[in-house]
Motif scaffolding. Sequence first.
Motif, short mmCIF file in Angstrom:
data_model
loop_
_atom_site.label_atom_id
_atom_site.label_comp_id
_atom_site.label_asym_id
_atom_site.label_seq_id
_atom_site.Cartn_x
_atom_site.Cartn_y
_atom_site.Cartn_z
N UNK A 22 130.92 -15.47 83.57
CA UNK A 22 132.42 -15.21 84.23
C UNK A 22 132.52 -16.11 85.39
N UNK A 23 131.60 -15.77 86.53
CA UNK A 23 131.88 -16.02 87.73
C UNK A 23 130.54 -16.42 88.42
N UNK A 24 130.05 -17.58 88.18
CA UNK A 24 128.66 -17.70 88.87
C UNK A 24 128.72 -17.89 90.49
N UNK A 25 129.84 -17.74 91.21
CA UNK A 25 129.87 -17.65 92.59
C UNK A 25 129.66 -16.16 92.88
N UNK A 26 130.31 -15.35 92.02
CA UNK A 26 130.13 -13.87 92.31
C UNK A 26 128.58 -13.59 91.88
N UNK A 27 128.12 -14.07 91.11
CA UNK A 27 126.66 -13.94 90.66
C UNK A 27 125.63 -14.07 91.67
N UNK A 28 125.90 -15.31 92.36
CA UNK A 28 125.35 -15.73 93.76
C UNK A 28 125.50 -14.61 94.64
N UNK A 29 126.48 -14.33 94.90
CA UNK A 29 126.92 -13.34 95.94
C UNK A 29 126.01 -12.09 95.66
N UNK A 30 125.63 -11.63 94.61
CA UNK A 30 125.27 -10.13 94.43
C UNK A 30 123.55 -10.70 94.17
N UNK A 31 123.33 -11.80 94.21
CA UNK A 31 121.61 -11.86 94.30
C UNK A 31 121.26 -12.60 92.77
N UNK A 32 122.09 -13.04 91.96
CA UNK A 32 121.66 -13.38 90.79
C UNK A 32 121.64 -14.74 90.78
N UNK A 33 120.55 -15.56 90.39
CA UNK A 33 120.43 -16.98 90.08
C UNK A 33 121.06 -17.51 88.79
N UNK A 34 122.35 -18.15 88.78
CA UNK A 34 123.06 -18.51 87.66
C UNK A 34 122.07 -19.77 87.21
N UNK A 35 121.51 -20.58 87.89
CA UNK A 35 120.45 -21.48 87.31
C UNK A 35 119.31 -21.11 86.42
N UNK A 36 118.88 -20.06 86.94
CA UNK A 36 117.44 -19.38 86.35
C UNK A 36 118.24 -19.02 85.05
N UNK A 37 119.20 -18.13 85.15
CA UNK A 37 119.73 -17.61 83.88
C UNK A 37 120.13 -18.45 82.94
N UNK A 38 120.85 -19.48 83.37
CA UNK A 38 121.10 -20.80 82.55
C UNK A 38 119.83 -21.26 81.64
#
Length: 275
Positions: A161-177
């Motif tokens: 949904x929102x990669x910027x929000x994911x980064x803000x809460x400590x989730x790495x979108x690149x790693x998950x991708x």
Amino acid sequence: MVEWIMEPLSYGFFLRGLGAGLIVALACGVLSAFIVWRGMAFIGDALAHAVLPGIVLSVMLGVHILVGALIAAYITVLAIGNLTSKDSFKDDTAIGVIFAGAFALGILLISKIASFQDLSHILFGNILGVNKIDLIIISVIAIIVVLAVILFFKELLVTSFDSAHAIAIGISPQLLTYGLLILIASTTVIATQTVGVVLVMALLVTPAATSSLWVKELHKIIIISIILAILAIVTGFYGSYYFDLPAGALIVLILTSFFIISYISVGINKRFLNA
């Protein structure tokens, strides 16, 4: 009717193939929603074709084809991820370059195979030829895929949904991708056994494309996608058995008919509601 249903089940090859098909339907149905939501249909197509050189090399070297296909798929994922991670290339450019090169290499290697017939079942699928080893490998990969999605469902949902929000809460979108691409690559490989390299993208994309016409929540899309994939596998299997048709092509055509019927039905419903 009961006899019509039970007769094919008396054959071991049919039971093994049907079991493999249902397992593949589960894995594809789960990932199909993420592929459609993230607009990754093109990468599914790329992976489906990029496994070809790995499969051909496996045949040439006498190794199980799923091993070569998995290695080729993982190399493709890493290559695409590396090209796009530094913002050197856009996703479609990196995917197009790797996809074209890998598929061309596969075609080149096929030209060195003594008989094209040796690989025709891989290109177009041969679900009725599944043996016990295939079934074990398919089952293990499918279990890993489903468990990974269950364990990281919330993280995948947020990054979708929102990669910027994911980064803000400590989730790495690149790693998950990367992780999602590896799951898609693994599922692509086991799905080639069902519908073949040429048609595998349909099994990864069409179920979610169809269910997203009816519902918008991700978990509902996943459930309906699994149901549609299972229906297509079972119907395609029996159609292949009784009418001597290629199972892979029949399964994909059934999925496509689900999409067309849904598209028309949803359009008619909207017209009546707005009238």
